[in-house]
Write an enzyme that holds these catalytic residues in place. Structure first.
Site, PDB file in Angstrom:
ATOM      1  N   LYS A  42      -4.614  19.030  56.616  1.00 33.21           N
ATOM      2  CA  LYS A  42      -4.514  18.502  55.248  1.00 33.21           C
ATOM      3  C   LYS A  42      -3.121  18.083  54.805  1.00 33.21           C
ATOM      4  CE  LYS A  42      -7.936  18.048  54.128  1.00 33.21           C
ATOM      5  NZ  LYS A  42      -8.787  17.040  54.846  1.00 33.21           N
ATOM      6  N   THR A  46      -4.388  11.799  58.614  1.00 32.23           N
ATOM      7  CA  THR A  46      -5.103  10.529  58.685  1.00 32.23           C
ATOM      8  C   THR A  46      -4.210   9.396  58.177  1.00 32.23           C
ATOM      9  OG1 THR A  46      -6.994  11.883  58.038  1.00 32.23           O
ATOM     10  CG2 THR A  46      -7.346   9.499  58.156  1.00 32.23           C
ATOM     11  N   LYS A 101      -3.937  12.848  67.797  1.00 38.64           N
ATOM     12  CA  LYS A 101      -3.818  13.776  66.660  1.00 38.64           C
ATOM     13  C   LYS A 101      -4.028  15.206  67.132  1.00 38.64           C
ATOM     14  CE  LYS A 101      -7.141  15.307  63.149  1.00 38.64           C
ATOM     15  NZ  LYS A 101      -8.264  14.930  62.262  1.00 38.64           N
ATOM     16  N   THR A 102      -3.237  16.128  66.604  1.00 36.97           N
ATOM     17  CA  THR A 102      -3.498  17.552  66.876  1.00 36.97           C
ATOM     18  C   THR A 102      -3.147  18.391  65.658  1.00 36.97           C
ATOM     19  OG1 THR A 102      -3.127  19.391  68.392  1.00 36.97           O
ATOM     20  CG2 THR A 102      -1.193  18.095  67.840  1.00 36.97           C
ATOM     21  N   HIS A 103      -3.870  19.521  65.536  1.00 38.63           N
ATOM     22  CA  HIS A 103      -3.486  20.536  64.539  1.00 38.63           C
ATOM     23  C   HIS A 103      -2.947  21.788  65.246  1.00 38.63           C
ATOM     24  CE1 HIS A 103      -5.035  18.264  61.241  1.00 38.63           C
ATOM     25  NE2 HIS A 103      -6.299  18.509  61.449  1.00 38.63           N
ATOM     26  N   SER A 133      -6.005  21.561  49.207  1.00 45.02           N
ATOM     27  CA  SER A 133      -6.700  20.500  49.928  1.00 45.02           C
ATOM     28  C   SER A 133      -7.603  21.086  51.023  1.00 45.02           C
ATOM     29  CB  SER A 133      -5.670  19.534  50.523  1.00 45.02           C
ATOM     30  OG  SER A 133      -6.298  18.465  51.176  1.00 45.02           O
ATOM     31  N   SER A 223      -1.842   2.768  50.995  1.00 41.72           N
ATOM     32  CA  SER A 223      -1.815   3.522  49.736  1.00 41.72           C
ATOM     33  C   SER A 223      -3.107   4.333  49.650  1.00 41.72           C
ATOM     34  CB  SER A 223      -1.728   2.567  48.543  1.00 41.72           C
ATOM     35  OG  SER A 223      -2.977   1.898  48.397  1.00 41.72           O
ATOM     36  N   PHE A 224      -3.106   5.351  48.841  1.00 46.98           N
ATOM     37  CA  PHE A 224      -4.302   6.177  48.656  1.00 46.98           C
ATOM     38  C   PHE A 224      -5.485   5.310  48.214  1.00 46.98           C
ATOM     39  CE2 PHE A 224      -7.106   8.800  46.025  1.00 46.98           C
ATOM     40  CZ  PHE A 224      -7.397   9.833  46.907  1.00 46.98           C
ATOM     41  N   MET A 227      -6.818   3.122  51.142  1.00 48.12           N
ATOM     42  CA  MET A 227      -7.464   3.915  52.201  1.00 48.12           C
ATOM     43  C   MET A 227      -8.759   4.566  51.718  1.00 48.12           C
ATOM     44  SD  MET A 227      -4.394   5.548  54.518  1.00 48.12           S
ATOM     45  CE  MET A 227      -5.521   6.708  55.282  1.00 48.12           C
ATOM     46  N   ARG A 250      -9.566  12.863  48.507  1.00 49.06           N
ATOM     47  CA  ARG A 250      -9.908  13.619  47.300  1.00 49.06           C
ATOM     48  C   ARG A 250      -9.051  13.186  46.106  1.00 49.06           C
ATOM     49  NH1 ARG A 250      -8.322  18.404  44.904  1.00 49.06           N
ATOM     50  NH2 ARG A 250      -6.473  18.257  46.221  1.00 49.06           N
TER      51      ARG A 250
HETATM   52  P1  A3P Z   1      -6.103  15.892  48.956  1.00 53.52           P
HETATM   53  O1  A3P Z   1      -7.217  16.778  49.355  1.00 53.52           O
HETATM   54  O2  A3P Z   1      -5.017  16.640  48.241  1.00 53.52           O
HETATM   55  O3  A3P Z   1      -6.535  14.686  48.195  1.00 53.52           O
HETATM   56  P2  A3P Z   1      -5.539  15.146  56.452  1.00 53.52           P
HETATM   57  O4  A3P Z   1      -5.702  13.715  56.823  1.00 53.52           O
HETATM   58  O5  A3P Z   1      -4.396  15.832  57.108  1.00 53.52           O
HETATM   59  O6  A3P Z   1      -6.840  15.879  56.541  1.00 53.52           O
HETATM   60  O7  A3P Z   1      -5.093  15.163  54.913  1.00 53.52           O
HETATM   61  C1  A3P Z   1      -5.984  14.824  53.874  1.00 53.52           C
HETATM   62  C2  A3P Z   1      -5.195  14.847  52.589  1.00 53.52           C
HETATM   63  O8  A3P Z   1      -4.321  13.705  52.577  1.00 53.52           O
HETATM   64  C3  A3P Z   1      -6.094  14.705  51.361  1.00 53.52           C
HETATM   65  O9  A3P Z   1      -5.399  15.340  50.298  1.00 53.52           O
HETATM   66  C4  A3P Z   1      -6.126  13.188  51.215  1.00 53.52           C
HETATM   67  O10 A3P Z   1      -6.520  12.737  49.947  1.00 53.52           O
HETATM   68  C5  A3P Z   1      -4.659  12.876  51.474  1.00 53.52           C
HETATM   69  N1  A3P Z   1      -4.434  11.472  51.833  1.00 53.52           N
HETATM   70  C6  A3P Z   1      -5.064  10.737  52.780  1.00 53.52           C
HETATM   71  N2  A3P Z   1      -4.616   9.465  52.772  1.00 53.52           N
HETATM   72  C7  A3P Z   1      -3.677   9.405  51.800  1.00 53.52           C
HETATM   73  C8  A3P Z   1      -2.870   8.349  51.289  1.00 53.52           C
HETATM   74  N3  A3P Z   1      -2.935   7.111  51.775  1.00 53.52           N
HETATM   75  N4  A3P Z   1      -2.006   8.645  50.275  1.00 53.52           N
HETATM   76  C9  A3P Z   1      -1.926   9.891  49.776  1.00 53.52           C
HETATM   77  N5  A3P Z   1      -2.685  10.924  50.202  1.00 53.52           N
HETATM   78  C10 A3P Z   1      -3.549  10.683  51.211  1.00 53.52           C
END
Ligand code: A3P
Length: 288
Positions: A42, A46, A101-103, A133, A223-224, A227, A250
């Site tokens: 999180k 992505t 990708k890795t966690h 998140s 941008s959020f 995407m 989210r």
């Molecule tokens: P939130 O749950 O706070 O919205 P991951 O890809 O590591 O699983 O991370 C997901 C988190 O990154 C989510 O956070 C998601 O909304 C946020 N995210 C994904 N793409 C984004 C973007 N382009 N700009 C800002 N936040 C982004």
């Protein structure tokens, strides 16, 4: 789907079937051209995967829209039930340069990445926003462990009992090694503050020749808002994610934690955080 159990792998809790298949991941031999994007869940994984793929395609959004992010940038340790291919299955069918990708925490990353001097990008996000998140993600993802109550979830996060283990160990492990191992250490908060600047840093780290105009274009297309509407990255293609519970894309904000913690939860969390991070100098920001 049944919520999976966690299993201890070399001191780190991993969910099944990732735990069971870990040894084959450990034996993975990367190519020197492979690019590894590592995060605690999180942190903006992505987001960074999409940026790197666009950089490799010189900002060509049409090329990146041809397939989902899980195919363009496989998840190293993911082990899916057939017919969905695992990360290793996808990787062996790809040609370089591959974006992986890795966690996994740093000590569980296959040695070949370091031996081959692969380019590594780590993305970190402040603990409170990561926790919020992750909680919403675990509610909507039935392949993750049952999150339980918010109160309980905070406890599990503090004890490092969520899948992929302790956030504190994860962010510190990569931070300590960032110079020795040529890891570009990014922050979600910096990306929110000035995405173009951070895309430029990624470009430099990957030694790519991409113009400033293309960098600006990539920042705009990742941008959020953009995407969130892109089905190739918003995970609407994954049936085991129930986006009616909580969307994968989210909120995408810094500081949403203020809407989740009570005053007493905050006091306990902050005190524990101080203890865990007292030897650490990572410049995390919880607000912009
Ligand atoms: P939130 O749950 O706070 O919205 P991951 O890809 O590591 O699983 O991370 C997901 C988190 O990154 C989510 O956070 C998601 O909304 C946020 N995210 C994904 N793409 C984004 C973007 N382009 N700009 C800002 N936040 C982004």
């Amino acid at each position: 789907h049944i919520r999976p159990p966690l299993k201890n792998v070399r001191g780190v809790p991993l969910k099944e079937p990732i735990a069971k298949n870990f040894e084959s991941v450990w034996d993975f031999c990367p190519d020197p051209t492979d690019i590894l994007i590592a995060t605690y869940p999180k942190a903006g994984t992505t987001w960074t995967q999409e940026i790197v793929d666009l950089l490799l395609h010189n900002g060509d959004t049409e090329a990146c829209k041809r397939s989902s992010i899980v195919v363009r940038s496989p998840f190293l340790e993911i082990s899916n039930p057939s017919p969905i291919p695992s990360g290793l299955d996808l990787l062996c069918k790809m040609s370089p340069p591959r974006i992986i990708k890795t966690h996994l925490p740093i000590q569980l990353v296959p040695e070949g990445f370091w031996e081959n001097k692969c380019k590594v990008i780590y993305v970190a996000r402040n603990a409170k926003d990561s926790l919020v998140s992750y909680y919403h993600f675990d509610r909507m993802n039935v392949t993750q462990c049952e999150p339980g109550s918010w109160e309980n979830y905070i406890q599990k996060f503090m004890k490092g009992e969520l899948s992929w283990g302790s956030w504190y160990d994860h962010v510190n492990g990569y931070w300590r090694e960032r110079e020795n191992r040529n890891i570009l250490y990014l922050f979600y908060e910096d990306m929110k503050e000035n995405l173009q600047r951070e895309v430029e840093r990624i470009k430099q780290h990957l030694d790519l020749s991409v113009t400033d105009d293309v960098i600006a274009h990539i920042a705009e297309k990742t941008s959020f808002e953009v995407m969130k509407e892109n089905p190739m990255v918003n995970y609407t293609f994954r049936p085991f994610l129930d986006q009616s519970i909580s969307p994968f894309m989210r909120k995408g904000e810094v500081g949403d934690w203020v809407n989740h913690f009570s005053a007493s939860q905050l006091e306990i969390f902050d005190e524990h955080y101080e203890q865990q991070m007292k030897m650490s100098n990572i410049p995390f920001r919880t607000n912009l």
